[in-house]
Write an enzyme that holds these catalytic residues in place. Structure first.
Site, PDB file in Angstrom:
ATOM      1  N   GLY A 136     -10.581  -9.238  -0.763  1.00  0.00           N
ATOM      2  CA  GLY A 136     -10.585 -10.693  -0.622  1.00  0.00           C
ATOM      3  C   GLY A 136     -10.872 -11.195   0.787  1.00  0.00           C
ATOM      4  CB  THR A 137      -9.934  -9.989   4.188  1.00  0.00           C
ATOM      5  OG1 THR A 137      -8.575  -9.778   3.833  1.00  0.00           O
ATOM      6  CG2 THR A 137     -10.051 -10.505   5.622  1.00  0.00           C
ATOM      7  CB  SER A 163      -0.890   0.014   1.250  1.00  0.00           C
ATOM      8  OG  SER A 163      -0.105   0.305   2.388  1.00  0.00           O
ATOM      9  CG  ASP A 179      -8.221   3.717  -6.978  1.00  0.00           C
ATOM     10  OD1 ASP A 179      -9.071   4.167  -7.777  1.00  0.00           O
ATOM     11  OD2 ASP A 179      -8.506   3.243  -5.874  1.00  0.00           O
ATOM     12  CB  THR A 215      -8.534  -7.016   6.138  1.00  0.00           C
ATOM     13  OG1 THR A 215      -8.816  -5.813   5.412  1.00  0.00           O
ATOM     14  CG2 THR A 215      -9.035  -6.871   7.552  1.00  0.00           C
ATOM     15  N   GLY A 263     -11.726  -4.445   3.814  1.00  0.00           N
ATOM     16  CA  GLY A 263     -11.944  -4.511   5.261  1.00  0.00           C
ATOM     17  C   GLY A 263     -12.763  -5.726   5.643  1.00  0.00           C
ATOM     18  CG  ASP A 297      -3.434  -2.367  -3.274  1.00  0.00           C
ATOM     19  OD1 ASP A 297      -4.043  -2.494  -4.346  1.00  0.00           O
ATOM     20  OD2 ASP A 297      -3.921  -2.714  -2.176  1.00  0.00           O
ATOM     21  CG  HIS A 298      -6.385   0.694  -4.029  1.00  0.00           C
ATOM     22  ND1 HIS A 298      -7.508   0.860  -4.814  1.00  0.00           N
ATOM     23  CD2 HIS A 298      -6.493  -0.531  -3.461  1.00  0.00           C
ATOM     24  CE1 HIS A 298      -8.256  -0.219  -4.728  1.00  0.00           C
ATOM     25  NE2 HIS A 298      -7.661  -1.086  -3.919  1.00  0.00           N
TER      26      HIS A 298
HETATM   27  P1  13P Z   1      -9.088  -6.766   1.978  1.00  0.00           P
HETATM   28  O1  13P Z   1      -8.428  -5.830   2.955  1.00  0.00           O
HETATM   29  O2  13P Z   1     -10.567  -6.817   2.169  1.00  0.00           O
HETATM   30  O3  13P Z   1      -8.459  -8.097   1.976  1.00  0.00           O
HETATM   31  O4  13P Z   1      -8.892  -6.126   0.526  1.00  0.00           O
HETATM   32  C1  13P Z   1      -7.623  -6.080  -0.012  1.00  0.00           C
HETATM   33  C2  13P Z   1      -7.570  -5.285  -1.249  1.00  0.00           C
HETATM   34  O5  13P Z   1      -8.445  -5.333  -2.083  1.00  0.00           O
HETATM   35  C3  13P Z   1      -6.367  -4.458  -1.441  1.00  0.00           C
HETATM   36  O6  13P Z   1      -6.437  -3.671  -2.589  1.00  0.00           O
END
Ligand code: 13P
Length: 284
Positions: free
Chosen positions: A210-211, A50, A104, A233, A181, A82-83
Protein backbone atom coordinates in the site's frame (compact mmCIF):
# COMPACT_ATOMS: atom_id res chain seq x y z
CA UNK A 1 -16.74 -6.17 20.10
CA UNK A 2 -13.20 -4.83 20.14
CA UNK A 3 -11.33 -8.15 19.95
CA UNK A 4 -12.47 -9.83 16.75
CA UNK A 5 -11.17 -11.73 13.74
CA UNK A 6 -11.27 -10.21 10.22
CA UNK A 7 -14.31 -12.04 8.84
CA UNK A 8 -17.18 -9.73 9.64
CA UNK A 9 -15.28 -6.50 9.08
CA UNK A 10 -14.02 -7.60 5.65
CA UNK A 11 -17.41 -8.92 4.55
CA UNK A 12 -19.00 -5.63 5.54
CA UNK A 13 -16.27 -3.71 3.73
CA UNK A 14 -16.82 -5.80 0.57
CA UNK A 15 -20.54 -5.15 0.68
CA UNK A 16 -20.03 -1.44 1.34
CA UNK A 17 -17.21 -0.97 -1.23
CA UNK A 18 -14.71 0.39 1.24
CA UNK A 19 -11.55 -1.12 2.73
CA UNK A 20 -10.23 -1.79 6.20
CA UNK A 21 -6.64 -0.65 6.81
CA UNK A 22 -4.17 -3.29 8.00
CA UNK A 23 -1.22 -1.50 9.56
CA UNK A 24 2.07 -3.24 10.35
CA UNK A 25 2.95 -2.17 13.86
CA UNK A 26 6.50 -2.13 15.23
CA UNK A 27 6.00 -1.72 18.96
CA UNK A 28 3.58 -0.51 21.62
CA UNK A 29 3.73 3.11 20.48
CA UNK A 30 2.78 2.23 16.90
CA UNK A 31 0.00 -0.14 18.01
CA UNK A 32 -1.35 2.68 20.18
CA UNK A 33 -1.21 5.08 17.23
CA UNK A 34 -3.15 2.65 14.99
CA UNK A 35 -5.84 2.00 17.59
CA UNK A 36 -6.21 5.65 18.59
CA UNK A 37 -6.45 6.68 14.92
CA UNK A 38 -9.17 4.07 14.34
CA UNK A 39 -11.06 5.14 17.47
CA UNK A 40 -10.87 8.79 16.38
CA UNK A 41 -12.30 7.80 12.97
CA UNK A 42 -14.73 5.25 14.40
CA UNK A 43 -13.33 2.68 11.95
CA UNK A 44 -12.72 -1.06 12.08
CA UNK A 45 -9.00 -1.75 11.89
CA UNK A 46 -6.45 -4.55 11.61
CA UNK A 47 -3.29 -4.60 13.72
CA UNK A 48 -0.84 -6.44 11.51
CA UNK A 49 2.37 -8.03 12.80
CA UNK A 50 5.25 -9.24 10.67
CA UNK A 51 7.00 -12.43 11.73
CA UNK A 52 10.14 -10.38 12.47
CA UNK A 53 8.23 -8.06 14.82
CA UNK A 54 6.63 -11.05 16.56
CA UNK A 55 9.99 -12.75 17.08
CA UNK A 56 11.65 -9.48 18.16
CA UNK A 57 9.21 -8.77 21.02
CA UNK A 58 7.83 -12.25 21.67
CA UNK A 59 4.20 -13.40 21.46
CA UNK A 60 3.14 -12.56 24.99
CA UNK A 61 4.04 -8.83 25.11
CA UNK A 62 2.36 -8.15 21.76
CA UNK A 63 -0.85 -9.93 22.65
CA UNK A 64 -0.94 -8.17 26.03
CA UNK A 65 -0.61 -4.73 24.34
CA UNK A 66 -3.42 -5.72 21.98
CA UNK A 67 -5.72 -6.99 24.75
CA UNK A 68 -5.08 -3.94 26.87
CA UNK A 69 -5.55 -1.40 24.07
CA UNK A 70 -8.28 -3.12 22.02
CA UNK A 71 -10.12 -4.48 25.05
CA UNK A 72 -11.05 -1.04 26.34
CA UNK A 73 -12.61 0.43 23.18
CA UNK A 74 -15.75 -0.44 21.26
CA UNK A 75 -14.54 -0.50 17.61
CA UNK A 76 -13.72 -3.92 16.06
CA UNK A 77 -9.97 -4.58 16.02
CA UNK A 78 -8.35 -7.73 14.64
CA UNK A 79 -4.76 -8.81 15.18
CA UNK A 80 -3.35 -10.50 12.10
CA UNK A 81 -0.05 -12.25 11.39
CA UNK A 82 1.33 -10.99 8.07
CA UNK A 83 3.18 -13.15 5.43
CA UNK A 84 4.17 -16.29 7.28
CA UNK A 85 5.78 -19.36 5.75
CA UNK A 86 6.44 -21.10 9.05
CA UNK A 87 3.60 -23.26 10.41
CA UNK A 88 5.12 -23.30 13.90
CA UNK A 89 4.94 -19.47 14.11
CA UNK A 90 1.33 -19.66 12.90
CA UNK A 91 0.58 -22.28 15.56
CA UNK A 92 2.16 -20.11 18.27
CA UNK A 93 0.20 -17.04 17.18
CA UNK A 94 -3.05 -19.02 17.26
CA UNK A 95 -2.19 -20.38 20.71
CA UNK A 96 -1.34 -16.92 22.05
CA UNK A 97 -4.54 -15.24 20.89
CA UNK A 98 -3.96 -13.78 17.41
CA UNK A 99 -7.37 -13.59 15.79
CA UNK A 100 -6.15 -13.93 12.20
CA UNK A 101 -3.17 -15.31 10.26
CA UNK A 102 -1.71 -15.24 6.76
CA UNK A 103 -0.06 -18.29 5.29
CA UNK A 104 2.25 -17.22 2.48
CA UNK A 105 3.17 -20.30 0.50
CA UNK A 106 3.00 -18.34 -2.76
CA UNK A 107 6.57 -19.25 -3.72
CA UNK A 108 5.52 -22.93 -3.90
CA UNK A 109 3.82 -24.61 -6.83
CA UNK A 110 0.00 -24.48 -6.91
CA UNK A 111 -0.64 -27.86 -5.24
CA UNK A 112 1.85 -27.24 -2.44
CA UNK A 113 0.53 -23.74 -1.79
CA UNK A 114 -2.96 -25.21 -1.63
CA UNK A 115 -1.96 -28.08 0.69
CA UNK A 116 -0.18 -25.76 3.14
CA UNK A 117 -3.05 -23.28 3.07
CA UNK A 118 -5.55 -26.11 3.73
CA UNK A 119 -3.41 -27.21 6.66
CA UNK A 120 -3.49 -23.70 8.16
CA UNK A 121 -7.24 -23.43 7.65
CA UNK A 122 -7.52 -26.76 9.50
CA UNK A 123 -5.47 -25.32 12.40
CA UNK A 124 -7.31 -21.99 12.48
CA UNK A 125 -10.92 -23.09 11.91
CA UNK A 126 -11.63 -24.70 15.30
CA UNK A 127 -10.35 -21.55 17.05
CA UNK A 128 -12.39 -19.23 14.80
CA UNK A 129 -9.23 -17.62 13.49
CA UNK A 130 -9.49 -16.05 10.04
CA UNK A 131 -7.04 -16.96 7.26
CA UNK A 132 -5.51 -15.06 4.34
CA UNK A 133 -3.48 -16.76 1.61
CA UNK A 134 -1.49 -15.46 -1.35
CA UNK A 135 -1.01 -16.36 -4.98
CA UNK A 136 1.54 -15.00 -7.44
CA UNK A 137 4.72 -13.20 -6.35
CA UNK A 138 4.61 -9.63 -5.06
CA UNK A 139 7.84 -7.80 -5.83
CA UNK A 140 9.94 -6.28 -3.00
CA UNK A 141 10.93 -7.19 0.52
CA UNK A 142 8.45 -8.03 3.25
CA UNK A 143 10.03 -9.48 6.35
CA UNK A 144 12.46 -12.15 5.14
CA UNK A 145 10.56 -12.78 1.91
CA UNK A 146 12.49 -11.17 -0.96
CA UNK A 147 11.06 -11.17 -4.49
CA UNK A 148 13.16 -9.67 -7.28
CA UNK A 149 11.53 -7.82 -10.19
CA UNK A 150 12.43 -10.61 -12.63
CA UNK A 151 10.81 -13.22 -10.35
CA UNK A 152 7.59 -11.30 -9.73
CA UNK A 153 4.50 -12.64 -11.46
CA UNK A 154 0.83 -11.89 -11.25
CA UNK A 155 -1.80 -14.30 -9.99
CA UNK A 156 -3.54 -16.24 -12.73
CA UNK A 157 -7.33 -15.75 -12.80
CA UNK A 158 -8.29 -19.35 -13.44
CA UNK A 159 -5.81 -20.68 -10.86
CA UNK A 160 -7.01 -18.15 -8.30
CA UNK A 161 -10.60 -19.33 -8.74
CA UNK A 162 -9.60 -22.98 -8.54
CA UNK A 163 -7.51 -22.31 -5.41
CA UNK A 164 -10.28 -20.45 -3.59
CA UNK A 165 -12.83 -23.13 -4.45
CA UNK A 166 -10.72 -25.75 -2.72
CA UNK A 167 -9.99 -23.98 0.53
CA UNK A 168 -12.18 -21.90 2.77
CA UNK A 169 -10.45 -18.52 3.06
CA UNK A 170 -11.55 -15.26 4.63
CA UNK A 171 -9.29 -13.10 2.49
CA UNK A 172 -7.24 -13.68 -0.65
CA UNK A 173 -4.11 -11.82 -1.72
CA UNK A 174 -3.44 -12.11 -5.46
CA UNK A 175 -0.31 -10.44 -6.87
CA UNK A 176 -1.69 -7.73 -9.17
CA UNK A 177 1.35 -5.53 -9.78
CA UNK A 178 1.81 -3.71 -6.47
CA UNK A 179 5.12 -3.97 -4.58
CA UNK A 180 6.29 -4.04 -0.98
CA UNK A 181 8.57 -1.14 -0.02
CA UNK A 182 9.13 2.15 -1.82
CA UNK A 183 7.98 2.37 -5.47
CA UNK A 184 10.78 3.30 -7.83
CA UNK A 185 8.43 4.22 -10.68
CA UNK A 186 4.73 4.23 -11.46
CA UNK A 187 3.40 0.75 -10.54
CA UNK A 188 1.55 -1.07 -13.31
CA UNK A 189 -1.57 -2.42 -11.69
CA UNK A 190 -3.50 -5.17 -13.47
CA UNK A 191 -6.95 -3.72 -12.73
CA UNK A 192 -8.77 -6.08 -15.12
CA UNK A 193 -7.21 -9.09 -13.50
CA UNK A 194 -8.03 -7.75 -10.04
CA UNK A 195 -11.67 -7.36 -11.03
CA UNK A 196 -11.84 -10.83 -12.57
CA UNK A 197 -10.29 -12.42 -9.48
CA UNK A 198 -12.64 -10.55 -7.15
CA UNK A 199 -15.66 -11.65 -9.19
CA UNK A 200 -14.41 -15.21 -9.70
CA UNK A 201 -13.45 -15.91 -6.08
CA UNK A 202 -16.22 -13.89 -4.37
CA UNK A 203 -13.74 -13.21 -1.55
CA UNK A 204 -12.60 -9.95 0.03
CA UNK A 205 -9.18 -9.28 -1.54
CA UNK A 206 -6.11 -7.89 0.22
CA UNK A 207 -4.16 -5.12 -1.48
CA UNK A 208 -0.51 -5.57 -0.53
CA UNK A 209 2.18 -2.93 -1.03
CA UNK A 210 0.00 0.00 0.00
CA UNK A 211 2.73 2.53 0.81
CA UNK A 212 3.25 4.99 -2.03
CA UNK A 213 0.16 4.16 -4.12
CA UNK A 214 -1.76 7.21 -5.33
CA UNK A 215 -5.23 8.01 -3.99
CA UNK A 216 -6.65 7.14 -7.44
CA UNK A 217 -5.05 3.68 -7.41
CA UNK A 218 -6.28 2.98 -3.88
CA UNK A 219 -9.83 4.01 -4.74
CA UNK A 220 -9.90 2.04 -7.97
CA UNK A 221 -8.56 -1.12 -6.31
CA UNK A 222 -11.08 -0.75 -3.48
CA UNK A 223 -13.95 -0.26 -5.93
CA UNK A 224 -12.87 -3.44 -7.76
CA UNK A 225 -12.84 -5.65 -4.66
CA UNK A 226 -9.93 -4.91 -2.31
CA UNK A 227 -11.48 -4.89 1.17
CA UNK A 228 -8.18 -4.94 3.09
CA UNK A 229 -5.30 -2.56 2.41
CA UNK A 230 -1.86 -3.33 3.84
CA UNK A 231 0.38 -0.47 4.92
CA UNK A 232 3.81 -1.16 6.36
CA UNK A 233 6.67 0.95 4.94
CA UNK A 234 4.79 4.19 5.68
CA UNK A 235 4.79 3.28 9.39
CA UNK A 236 8.51 2.45 9.32
CA UNK A 237 9.27 5.90 7.91
CA UNK A 238 6.93 7.72 10.30
CA UNK A 239 8.39 5.79 13.23
CA UNK A 240 11.95 6.87 12.51
CA UNK A 241 11.27 10.31 11.00
CA UNK A 242 8.86 11.35 13.77
CA UNK A 243 11.47 10.54 16.41
CA UNK A 244 14.50 11.93 14.54
CA UNK A 245 12.84 15.16 13.37
CA UNK A 246 11.94 15.98 16.95
CA UNK A 247 15.51 15.37 18.01
CA UNK A 248 16.89 17.57 15.20
CA UNK A 249 14.74 20.50 16.28
CA UNK A 250 15.40 19.94 20.01
CA UNK A 251 18.85 18.44 20.13
CA UNK A 252 19.71 19.68 23.62
CA UNK A 253 16.63 18.20 25.29
CA UNK A 254 17.33 14.48 25.62
CA UNK A 255 13.81 13.81 26.80
CA UNK A 256 12.89 10.60 24.96
CA UNK A 257 9.23 10.73 25.98
CA UNK A 258 8.88 13.86 23.86
CA UNK A 259 10.50 12.10 20.90
CA UNK A 260 8.10 9.18 21.40
CA UNK A 261 5.15 11.56 21.59
CA UNK A 262 6.27 13.15 18.29
CA UNK A 263 6.67 9.68 16.78
CA UNK A 264 3.17 8.70 17.91
CA UNK A 265 1.66 11.88 16.41
CA UNK A 266 3.46 11.33 13.08
CA UNK A 267 2.26 7.72 12.90
CA UNK A 268 -1.32 8.58 13.85
CA UNK A 269 -1.61 11.45 11.41
CA UNK A 270 -0.74 9.20 8.44
CA UNK A 271 -3.03 6.41 9.61
CA UNK A 272 -6.01 8.77 10.02
CA UNK A 273 -5.49 9.93 6.41
CA UNK A 274 -5.39 6.32 5.20
CA UNK A 275 -8.56 5.38 7.06
CA UNK A 276 -10.41 8.39 5.68
CA UNK A 277 -9.26 7.63 2.13
CA UNK A 278 -10.16 3.92 2.35
CA UNK A 279 -13.73 4.84 3.33
CA UNK A 280 -13.80 2.91 6.61
CA UNK A 281 -14.25 6.00 8.82
CA UNK A 282 -17.63 5.85 10.57
CA UNK A 283 -18.07 2.15 9.76
CA UNK A 284 -17.25 0.71 13.21
P1 13P B 1 4.16 -1.68 2.07
O1 13P B 1 5.38 -1.90 2.93
O2 13P B 1 4.53 -1.36 0.66
O3 13P B 1 3.23 -0.71 2.66
O4 13P B 1 3.41 -3.09 1.97
C1 13P B 1 2.80 -3.60 3.10
C2 13P B 1 2.34 -4.98 2.91
O5 13P B 1 1.82 -5.35 1.89
C3 13P B 1 2.49 -5.88 4.07
O6 13P B 1 2.11 -7.19 3.78
Amino acid sequence: MAIVNMREMLQQASRGSYAVGAFNILDYNSMRAVIDAAVECSAPVIIQTSVKTVLFWGYEPIIQWYRQLAGTVSIPIAIHLDHCKDLSVIRDCIDHGWTSVMIDASSKPFEENLALTQKVVGMAGPEDITVEAEMGAIVGVEDDIHVKQQDAHLADVEEAERFCEQVSLDCFAPAIGTAHGVYKGEPKIAFDRLQQIAQGTCLPLALHGGTGLSDEVFLRCISLGCAKVNISTQLKYAHIDGFVDYYRSNDKEYNPLKNLAAQYERLKEGIVKNIQLFGSAGKA
